[in-house]
Scaffold this motif. Structure first.
Motif, PDB file in Angstrom:
ATOM      1  N   MET A  63       0.816  -1.194   0.000  1.00 39.34           N
ATOM      2  CA  MET A  63       0.000   0.000   0.000  1.00 39.34           C
ATOM      3  C   MET A  63       0.850   1.244   0.000  1.00 39.34           C
ATOM      4  O   MET A  63       0.433   2.251  -0.541  1.00 39.34           O
ATOM      5  CB  MET A  63      -0.874  -0.068   1.244  1.00 39.34           C
ATOM      6  CG  MET A  63      -1.733   1.079   1.429  1.00 39.34           C
ATOM      7  SD  MET A  63      -3.307   0.685   0.790  1.00 39.34           S
ATOM      8  CE  MET A  63      -4.144   2.064   1.298  1.00 39.34           C
ATOM      9  N   HIS A  64       2.061   1.175   0.535  1.00 39.57           N
ATOM     10  CA  HIS A  64       2.884   2.378   0.608  1.00 39.57           C
ATOM     11  C   HIS A  64       3.389   2.804  -0.760  1.00 39.57           C
ATOM     12  O   HIS A  64       3.792   3.924  -0.951  1.00 39.57           O
ATOM     13  CB  HIS A  64       4.046   2.161   1.578  1.00 39.57           C
ATOM     14  CG  HIS A  64       5.042   1.165   1.111  1.00 39.57           C
ATOM     15  ND1 HIS A  64       4.836  -0.192   1.222  1.00 39.57           N
ATOM     16  CD2 HIS A  64       6.250   1.333   0.522  1.00 39.57           C
ATOM     17  CE1 HIS A  64       5.883  -0.827   0.730  1.00 39.57           C
ATOM     18  NE2 HIS A  64       6.768   0.089   0.301  1.00 39.57           N
ATOM     19  N   ARG A  65       3.388   1.873  -1.732  1.00 37.64           N
ATOM     20  CA  ARG A  65       3.856   2.231  -3.065  1.00 37.64           C
ATOM     21  C   ARG A  65       2.710   2.672  -3.965  1.00 37.64           C
ATOM     22  O   ARG A  65       2.944   3.185  -5.050  1.00 37.64           O
ATOM     23  CB  ARG A  65       4.555   1.051  -3.717  1.00 37.64           C
ATOM     24  CG  ARG A  65       5.867   0.745  -3.072  1.00 37.64           C
ATOM     25  CD  ARG A  65       6.586  -0.277  -3.879  1.00 37.64           C
ATOM     26  NE  ARG A  65       7.850  -0.592  -3.247  1.00 37.64           N
ATOM     27  CZ  ARG A  65       8.712  -1.452  -3.677  1.00 37.64           C
ATOM     28  NH1 ARG A  65       8.457  -2.119  -4.789  1.00 37.64           N
ATOM     29  NH2 ARG A  65       9.814  -1.676  -3.042  1.00 37.64           N
ATOM     30  N   SER A  66       1.571   2.509  -3.588  1.00 40.60           N
ATOM     31  CA  SER A  66       0.440   2.875  -4.420  1.00 40.60           C
ATOM     32  C   SER A  66       0.203   4.373  -4.351  1.00 40.60           C
ATOM     33  O   SER A  66       0.644   5.049  -3.428  1.00 40.60           O
ATOM     34  CB  SER A  66      -0.816   2.117  -3.974  1.00 40.60           C
ATOM     35  OG  SER A  66      -1.184   2.544  -2.685  1.00 40.60           O
ATOM     36  N   TYR A  67      -0.491   4.874  -5.359  1.00 35.95           N
ATOM     37  CA  TYR A  67      -0.765   6.307  -5.447  1.00 35.95           C
ATOM     38  C   TYR A  67      -1.850   6.675  -4.460  1.00 35.95           C
ATOM     39  O   TYR A  67      -2.911   6.056  -4.426  1.00 35.95           O
ATOM     40  CB  TYR A  67      -1.173   6.655  -6.871  1.00 35.95           C
ATOM     41  CG  TYR A  67      -1.603   8.085  -7.032  1.00 35.95           C
ATOM     42  CD1 TYR A  67      -0.662   9.103  -7.006  1.00 35.95           C
ATOM     43  CD2 TYR A  67      -2.939   8.429  -7.169  1.00 35.95           C
ATOM     44  CE1 TYR A  67      -1.062  10.412  -7.129  1.00 35.95           C
ATOM     45  CE2 TYR A  67      -3.337   9.741  -7.293  1.00 35.95           C
ATOM     46  CZ  TYR A  67      -2.379  10.729  -7.268  1.00 35.95           C
ATOM     47  OH  TYR A  67      -2.748  12.050  -7.388  1.00 35.95           O
ATOM     48  N   GLN A  68      -1.565   7.756  -3.686  1.00 34.27           N
ATOM     49  CA  GLN A  68      -2.538   8.224  -2.719  1.00 34.27           C
ATOM     50  C   GLN A  68      -2.913   9.664  -3.105  1.00 34.27           C
ATOM     51  O   GLN A  68      -2.115  10.569  -2.958  1.00 34.27           O
ATOM     52  CB  GLN A  68      -1.948   8.223  -1.304  1.00 34.27           C
ATOM     53  CG  GLN A  68      -1.600   6.862  -0.775  1.00 34.27           C
ATOM     54  CD  GLN A  68      -2.849   6.010  -0.579  1.00 34.27           C
ATOM     55  OE1 GLN A  68      -3.915   6.514  -0.181  1.00 34.27           O
ATOM     56  NE2 GLN A  68      -2.740   4.727  -0.881  1.00 34.27           N
ATOM     57  N   LYS A  94      -8.859   6.109  -8.439  1.00 33.16           N
ATOM     58  CA  LYS A  94      -7.472   6.497  -8.166  1.00 33.16           C
ATOM     59  C   LYS A  94      -6.643   6.493  -9.450  1.00 33.16           C
ATOM     60  O   LYS A  94      -5.737   7.311  -9.626  1.00 33.16           O
ATOM     61  CB  LYS A  94      -6.849   5.548  -7.150  1.00 33.16           C
ATOM     62  CG  LYS A  94      -7.361   5.717  -5.767  1.00 33.16           C
ATOM     63  CD  LYS A  94      -6.618   4.805  -4.837  1.00 33.16           C
ATOM     64  CE  LYS A  94      -7.163   4.913  -3.435  1.00 33.16           C
ATOM     65  NZ  LYS A  94      -6.452   4.047  -2.511  1.00 33.16           N
ATOM     66  N   TYR A  95      -6.975   5.571 -10.367  1.00 30.04           N
ATOM     67  CA  TYR A  95      -6.216   5.465 -11.601  1.00 30.04           C
ATOM     68  C   TYR A  95      -6.390   6.718 -12.453  1.00 30.04           C
ATOM     69  O   TYR A  95      -5.411   7.295 -12.940  1.00 30.04           O
ATOM     70  CB  TYR A  95      -6.672   4.215 -12.360  1.00 30.04           C
ATOM     71  CG  TYR A  95      -6.022   4.084 -13.699  1.00 30.04           C
ATOM     72  CD1 TYR A  95      -4.673   3.726 -13.816  1.00 30.04           C
ATOM     73  CD2 TYR A  95      -6.730   4.325 -14.872  1.00 30.04           C
ATOM     74  CE1 TYR A  95      -4.071   3.622 -15.039  1.00 30.04           C
ATOM     75  CE2 TYR A  95      -6.142   4.223 -16.097  1.00 30.04           C
ATOM     76  CZ  TYR A  95      -4.789   3.862 -16.177  1.00 30.04           C
ATOM     77  OH  TYR A  95      -4.194   3.779 -17.399  1.00 30.04           O
ATOM     78  N   LYS A 150      -4.652   9.684 -10.839  1.00 33.32           N
ATOM     79  CA  LYS A 150      -3.201   9.628 -11.018  1.00 33.32           C
ATOM     80  C   LYS A 150      -2.814  10.145 -12.403  1.00 33.32           C
ATOM     81  O   LYS A 150      -1.855  10.902 -12.560  1.00 33.32           O
ATOM     82  CB  LYS A 150      -2.691   8.211 -10.808  1.00 33.32           C
ATOM     83  CG  LYS A 150      -1.174   8.096 -10.958  1.00 33.32           C
ATOM     84  CD  LYS A 150      -0.719   6.720 -10.618  1.00 33.32           C
ATOM     85  CE  LYS A 150       0.743   6.484 -10.659  1.00 33.32           C
ATOM     86  NZ  LYS A 150       1.597   7.242 -11.410  1.00 33.32           N
TER      87      LYS A 150
END
Length: 180
Positions: free
Chosen positions: A1-6, A14-15, A18
């Motif tokens: 989860m830390h690498r995903s876009y927030q 979210k896609y 981004k």
């Protein structure tokens, strides 16, 4: 989860968010690269006449041309020496003489004679100033100065000797009461 876009704000996809944020960032980077500076830091353009020093080039060209002509003259002289089989050139060219040297010398002599004649006339002339009259006038002036002086000339020496004598003899009381 830390690498995903927030995303910063809550979104439905979210896609898509981004992609929109990446597009905005790329557009921002293009604007930054295309931005012109507000302050001109390039400096002044050097004028053409200062970039190329024509006078220096001309002087160098003149120097090289004189060197080449001197070299040609030396080469010709060396060629003449080699062709002449070592003969000695002993011609003595007399110096050029002035056509009016004699006339200038005579004028100089005339000027010298005239100057000597003027000097003799000056030396023979008696002075208009009479030194004896000046000395008599000075003696009269000194006599008048002595006559009008409050104290005669030479009295201070007599007073000093009398004071020394009174001090020596012990008459201090008379010395203190006496007025000068």
């Amino acid at each position: 989860m830390h690498r995903s876009y927030q995303p910063l704000e809550p979104v439905t996809s979210k896609y898509l968010q981004k992609r929109m944020d990446d597009n905005k960032y790329q557009q921002h980077r293009r604007k930054v690269n295309d931005a012109k500076p507000v302050v001109d830091t390039k400096g002044h353009k050097t004028p053409g006449h200062l970039q190329l020093n024509l006078k220096k080039l001309q002087m160098e060209e003149d120097r090289l041309s004189t060197i080449s002509t001197d070299n040609k003259k030396l080469a010709l002289k060396l060629a003449d020496i080699l062709r002449s089989k070592g003969q000695v050139d002993n011609w003595n060219d007399p110096p050029a003489r002035s056509m009016n040297a004699q006339k200038r010398r005579m004028e100089l002599l005339n000027v010298c004679h005239e100057n000597q004649a003027i000097l003799e006339r000056i030396n023979k002339r008696e002075s208009d100033y009479r030194r004896e009259l000046w000395e008599e006038d000075w003696q009269n002036t000194e006599r008048i100065l002595q006559d009008i002086a409050r104290y005669p000339h030479g009295v201070p020496l007599q007073q000093v000797t009398s004071i020394i004598f009174k001090l020596y003899t012990g008459n201090l009381k008379t010395l203190l009461t006496q007025r000068f």
